[in-house]
Structures are given as structure tokens and as C-alpha cells.
Design a protein around this motif. Structure first.
Motif, PDB file in Angstrom:
ATOM      1  N   PHE A 190     -40.178   6.259   9.865  1.00  0.00           N
ATOM      2  CA  PHE A 190     -39.117   5.855  10.797  1.00  0.00           C
ATOM      3  C   PHE A 190     -37.787   5.630  10.061  1.00  0.00           C
ATOM      4  O   PHE A 190     -36.728   5.854  10.637  1.00  0.00           O
ATOM      5  CB  PHE A 190     -39.527   4.619  11.614  1.00  0.00           C
ATOM      6  N   ASP A 191     -37.844   5.219   8.814  1.00  0.00           N
ATOM      7  CA  ASP A 191     -36.598   5.111   8.043  1.00  0.00           C
ATOM      8  C   ASP A 191     -35.949   6.493   7.935  1.00  0.00           C
ATOM      9  O   ASP A 191     -34.750   6.660   8.197  1.00  0.00           O
ATOM     10  CB  ASP A 191     -36.907   4.535   6.651  1.00  0.00           C
ATOM     11  N   ALA A 192     -36.755   7.504   7.551  1.00  0.00           N
ATOM     12  CA  ALA A 192     -36.216   8.871   7.435  1.00  0.00           C
ATOM     13  C   ALA A 192     -35.651   9.341   8.775  1.00  0.00           C
ATOM     14  O   ALA A 192     -34.568   9.949   8.833  1.00  0.00           O
ATOM     15  CB  ALA A 192     -37.302   9.826   6.964  1.00  0.00           C
ATOM     16  N   THR A 194     -34.397   7.533  11.170  1.00  0.00           N
ATOM     17  CA  THR A 194     -33.112   6.880  11.466  1.00  0.00           C
ATOM     18  C   THR A 194     -31.996   7.483  10.606  1.00  0.00           C
ATOM     19  O   THR A 194     -30.871   7.605  11.071  1.00  0.00           O
ATOM     20  CB  THR A 194     -33.173   5.348  11.276  1.00  0.00           C
ATOM     21  N   HIS A 195     -32.313   7.887   9.384  1.00  0.00           N
ATOM     22  CA  HIS A 195     -31.286   8.562   8.564  1.00  0.00           C
ATOM     23  C   HIS A 195     -30.840   9.841   9.260  1.00  0.00           C
ATOM     24  O   HIS A 195     -29.646  10.152   9.321  1.00  0.00           O
ATOM     25  CB  HIS A 195     -31.832   8.904   7.174  1.00  0.00           C
ATOM     26  N   LEU A 196     -31.810  10.586   9.773  1.00  0.00           N
ATOM     27  CA  LEU A 196     -31.467  11.860  10.428  1.00  0.00           C
ATOM     28  C   LEU A 196     -30.640  11.614  11.684  1.00  0.00           C
ATOM     29  O   LEU A 196     -29.646  12.304  11.938  1.00  0.00           O
ATOM     30  CB  LEU A 196     -32.756  12.629  10.761  1.00  0.00           C
ATOM     31  N   PRO A 260     -27.060   1.380  13.152  1.00  0.00           N
ATOM     32  CA  PRO A 260     -28.418   0.810  13.022  1.00  0.00           C
ATOM     33  C   PRO A 260     -28.710   0.267  11.620  1.00  0.00           C
ATOM     34  O   PRO A 260     -29.251  -0.831  11.485  1.00  0.00           O
ATOM     35  CB  PRO A 260     -29.323   1.996  13.376  1.00  0.00           C
ATOM     36  N   HIS A 261     -28.329   1.008  10.579  1.00  0.00           N
ATOM     37  CA  HIS A 261     -28.557   0.486   9.233  1.00  0.00           C
ATOM     38  C   HIS A 261     -27.716  -0.772   8.999  1.00  0.00           C
ATOM     39  O   HIS A 261     -28.195  -1.730   8.405  1.00  0.00           O
ATOM     40  CB  HIS A 261     -28.270   1.552   8.169  1.00  0.00           C
ATOM     41  N   GLY A 262     -26.474  -0.753   9.470  1.00  0.00           N
ATOM     42  CA  GLY A 262     -25.606  -1.925   9.307  1.00  0.00           C
ATOM     43  C   GLY A 262     -26.207  -3.162   9.953  1.00  0.00           C
ATOM     44  O   GLY A 262     -26.182  -4.251   9.379  1.00  0.00           O
ATOM     45  N   GLU A 274     -39.619  -5.059   7.893  1.00  0.00           N
ATOM     46  CA  GLU A 274     -39.518  -3.916   6.987  1.00  0.00           C
ATOM     47  C   GLU A 274     -38.315  -3.057   7.349  1.00  0.00           C
ATOM     48  O   GLU A 274     -37.955  -2.919   8.519  1.00  0.00           O
ATOM     49  CB  GLU A 274     -40.782  -3.040   7.060  1.00  0.00           C
ATOM     50  N   HIS A 275     -37.754  -2.406   6.315  1.00  0.00           N
ATOM     51  CA  HIS A 275     -36.483  -1.687   6.482  1.00  0.00           C
ATOM     52  C   HIS A 275     -36.519  -0.607   7.573  1.00  0.00           C
ATOM     53  O   HIS A 275     -35.669  -0.586   8.461  1.00  0.00           O
ATOM     54  CB  HIS A 275     -36.077  -1.079   5.128  1.00  0.00           C
ATOM     55  N   GLY A 276     -37.506   0.283   7.502  1.00  0.00           N
ATOM     56  CA  GLY A 276     -37.530   1.410   8.445  1.00  0.00           C
ATOM     57  C   GLY A 276     -37.679   0.942   9.880  1.00  0.00           C
ATOM     58  O   GLY A 276     -36.997   1.411  10.803  1.00  0.00           O
ATOM     59  N   ALA A 278     -36.882  -2.044  11.052  1.00  0.00           N
ATOM     60  CA  ALA A 278     -35.667  -2.753  11.474  1.00  0.00           C
ATOM     61  C   ALA A 278     -34.582  -1.760  11.907  1.00  0.00           C
ATOM     62  O   ALA A 278     -33.938  -1.943  12.943  1.00  0.00           O
ATOM     63  CB  ALA A 278     -35.150  -3.637  10.337  1.00  0.00           C
ATOM     64  N   CYS A 279     -34.423  -0.698  11.138  1.00  0.00           N
ATOM     65  CA  CYS A 279     -33.409   0.314  11.491  1.00  0.00           C
ATOM     66  C   CYS A 279     -33.774   0.983  12.815  1.00  0.00           C
ATOM     67  O   CYS A 279     -32.900   1.262  13.647  1.00  0.00           O
ATOM     68  CB  CYS A 279     -33.307   1.383  10.405  1.00  0.00           C
ATOM     69  N   ALA A 280     -35.063   1.253  12.986  1.00  0.00           N
ATOM     70  CA  ALA A 280     -35.495   1.976  14.183  1.00  0.00           C
ATOM     71  C   ALA A 280     -35.266   1.159  15.456  1.00  0.00           C
ATOM     72  O   ALA A 280     -34.920   1.713  16.503  1.00  0.00           O
ATOM     73  CB  ALA A 280     -36.964   2.381  14.059  1.00  0.00           C
TER      74      ALA A 280
HETATM   75 FE   FE2 Z   1     -32.759   3.535   5.339  1.00  0.00          FE
END
Ligand code: FE2
Length: 367
Positions: A190-192, A194-196, A260-262, A274-276, A278-280
């Protein structure tokens, strides 16, 4: 049209470390291997790197105390250890934490006269000893970005350092994912994603960065049945998931991440999410605020029928936030307040974002 800059030499193949041992060993006489306590031993990546260096006659020492959300203090400890051992290049092995830490360690080893405040000094230079990255999770893409996110535990701040440190070499092999838990696999996948999505929905996106986004989403979609719990992952899936993550890294290396990352960082630091994951949570809100055409295109490339489908897979694969309503409210209110002054992240959105839209994005998952 902006510049497309991706100076990392990337090998994406089975046995990438062993097959490129001479390249790995070419960066110096003694390597500082920077990793976490357990996973690089469990998945065989540390052993692969040690064997490759041994075969090439390059000595190495291991610093294996990088924690999740690496701290400034740990980076400085690794740096002192590397200098004392006479290491002249750094190999980051693991997920985003060891790779981000490895970049910061390489920077500080080139500036032995400076103290830890140099890490966040905006007027400092980016000179660093060589860095090689060996990713073992499928989320961060740190092996192809110049970003190093560190946490100042005393101040409770998780933030990218201003220095731009691209690795010199990335050795990417999906085989290490075989040893990742389902939870780590889901969070990092899910982190990847959100990057995309954040790179695709970005004012800085151009045809070249979108090439990485669109191909990355296609590769990522192949792993969606695994996250849906429809089947178990096989070797080809691990290779796809790892490549999607590297492509996502290449995309954000051009555009940066977005809202989302911010918004995610304080949820990670204050609530331990967890990071991914949280971003998602915030990506669902970011997508809902985006123009319909772009939203639908990105979701369908990733294999989702809509935002509700995205959220349902996110919840079943990663779970929901465990926090009481008052705590969550306090964290999100502070988060929105902080983001209101983060003009770089706000401007990254390719649509107007005022405080009320930001609140909508932040609260979308939790209403
Ligand atoms: Fe990330």
C-alpha cells in the motif's frame, strides 16, 4: 515538461546481489552494512551481500541496530561506528528504514566534523560516500530516490532531510519478499500504491513520470488478488511487487509525494500506525477530492472498481486505525493545522486545496 533525473544504476533480477558482486564491491575497500535487527538475516539478504563482498575480497562490518522510523541518534551511532571501522562505502539492506538511514550515514561519514544538526541543515551540501541499496520490502522505493526520512525522537518529528542522496547502485530481487509477513507485505504494497497515486495526482507529473506511474500501477494490480486474499503469492508475484515498488520510487523521485504522505507522518509518530497503512488512509480522501476522470483512471489501473473497493481491500489487508475518538480528533486537528503551512505538499495537488478540502481529505477515512 520537467527534467527526468534518475541516476541510480538499477539491476532488477533474480539473484541480483550475487550476479552483480563485482559491481557491488567496486565502491571501496571496506563496506559498512546498515540494516535492522532481524529481517535481513531471516530473508538471506545480509548473507547474500556478505558472501558477494567476501568473494570479491572486500571487507565489511555490520551495523544492525536501525529501528523502524530511523532516528537521528541511531544514524549518528552508525556513522561513528563506520568512521571508527574505516569503512568507505555504505550498503543499506532492508526496507525503507535501513535504506533511508544508509543515505544519511553516508552523508555524515563525509562530514565527520559536523554534528547531527547538519542532517537538517538546508544550506549544507549533499556530498556523501557511495551508497548501495538492497530492498527487501515492496513499498518504499528508497533504492531509487534521493529521500531520507528520519525521526527526531526528542522533538517527535518525522521529516525528510533536505539533502538529496541518490544511491549509486540498487540491487533489486523479489526473492526477499518470500520471507516477509503478510502484514509487512500488505503495508508496504500500500505504500508503493500511494507513491504511484500521489505521483500520478501531482502538479509536477509529466509524460515521463506518468510512464512510471502507469506501468507501476499495472504491475501493482497483478498483486491485488493476493491482497484481496484470493490466492497466495508466488515468485512471479514477488518480482512484480518489488518492480512496482521500484517504479513507484522512480515516479516520486521526479514529482515528490503529496498530501497523503504529508498527513501520514504525525499519525505514524503519534499513533504508531505503520507508514504504508497511514498513507493509504489519507489516499482514500485524496482520491475523493480529485477530479473524477483522474480518480477513476488511477483506481482502475490499480484494479479497483472505486474508492469503496480500495478501502475495503485496505481494511481487510491492513486493518483500521486503533485509536479512541478523542485522541484521533486531536491528532487530526493538529495534523491539518500543520499541513496548512506545508505549502510544498499543498501545491503538489493538481487541484485547489483550502483548509476545508484538507479537512475532508484528513477525515474521509474516519467519518
Ligand atoms: Fe511512502
Amino acid at each position: 515538461m520537467g527534467v527526468f533525473y534518475m541516476p541510480v544504476k538499477v539491476y532488477t533480477q533474480k539473484e541480483a546481489v550475487g550476479k552483480n558482486a563485482s559491481m557491488l564491491a567496486s565502491f571501496g575497500r571496506k563496506a559498512l552494512l546498515v540494516t535492522g535487527r532481524n529481517s535481513a538475516r531471516a530473508n538471506g539478504s545480509l548473507e547474500d551481500v556478505c558472501k558477494a563482498l567476501d568473494r570479491e575480497g572486500v571487507s565489511h562490518v555490520v551495523f544492525d541496530r536501525i529501528e523502524a522510523n530511523p532516528s537521528v541518534r541511531t544514524v549518528m551511532e552508525a556513522c561513528s561506528f563506520g568512521i571508527a571501522e574505516g569503512a568507505d562505502f555504505v550498503v543499506g539492506i532492508g526496507g525503507g528504514s535501513p535504506m533511508d538511514a544508509a543515505k544519511a550515514v553516508a552523508l555524515m561519514m563525509s562530514h565527520p566534523e559536523e554534528d547531527s544538526s547538519y542532517l537538517y541543515r538546508a544550506d549544507g551540501d549533499d556530498v556523501h560516500i557511495p551508497v548501495v541499496c538492497v530492498p527487501t520490502t515492496c513499498g518504499t522505493g528508497s533504492e531509487v530516490t534521493a529521500v531520507s526520512v528520519l525521526t527526531d525522537t526528542q522533538k517527535g518529528i518525522k521529516k525528510s532531510i533536505p539533502h538529496k542522496i541518490f544511491p549509486d547502485l540498487a540491487l533489486v530481487d523479489g526473492k526477499y519478499l518470500r520471507f516477509a509477513s503478510e502484514k509487512v507485505l500488505a503495508n508496504t504494497a500500500f505504500d508503493a500504491l500511494t507513491h504511484l497515486i500521489e505521483s500520478g495526482l501531482n502538479r509536477k507529473a509529466d509524460c515521463l513520470s506518468l510512464m512510471c506511474v502507469e506501468e507501476g500501477l499495472r504491475l501493482w494490480s497483478a498483486s491485488l488478488p493476493i491482497l484481496r486474499g484470493e490466492r497466495k503469492a508466488e515468485d512471479a508475484d514477488f518480482a512484480n511487487m518489488m518492480s512496482a515498488s521500484t517504479m513507484a520510487g522512480m515516479a516520486i523521485a521526479q514529482t515528490g509525494t503529496a498530501i497523503p504522505h504529508g498527513l501520514s507522518y504525525s499519525v505514524t509518530v503519534k499513533l504508531g500506525v505503520e507508514h504504508g497503512k497511514a498513507c493509504a488512509y489519507f489516499t482514500a480522501g485524496y482520491l475523493s477530492a480529485a477530479p473524477q476522470k483522474e480518480r477513476e483512471k488511477l483506481l482502475s489501473l490499480a484494479g479497483f472498481s472505486g474508492i469503496r473497493d480500495f478501502q475495503s481491500v485496505l481494511h481487510s489487508a491492513c486493518g483500521k486505525v486503533q485509536a479512541d475518538a478523542d485522541t484521533l480528533k486531536k491528532v487530526l486537528e493538529e495534523d491539518v493545522e500543520e499541513m496548512c503551512s506545508n505549502s510544498a505538499k499543498l501545491k503538489a495537488a493538481p487541484f485547489e486545496v483550502d483548509r476545508s478540502i484538507l479537512e475532508e481529505i484528513a477525515w474521509y477515512e474516519f467519518r
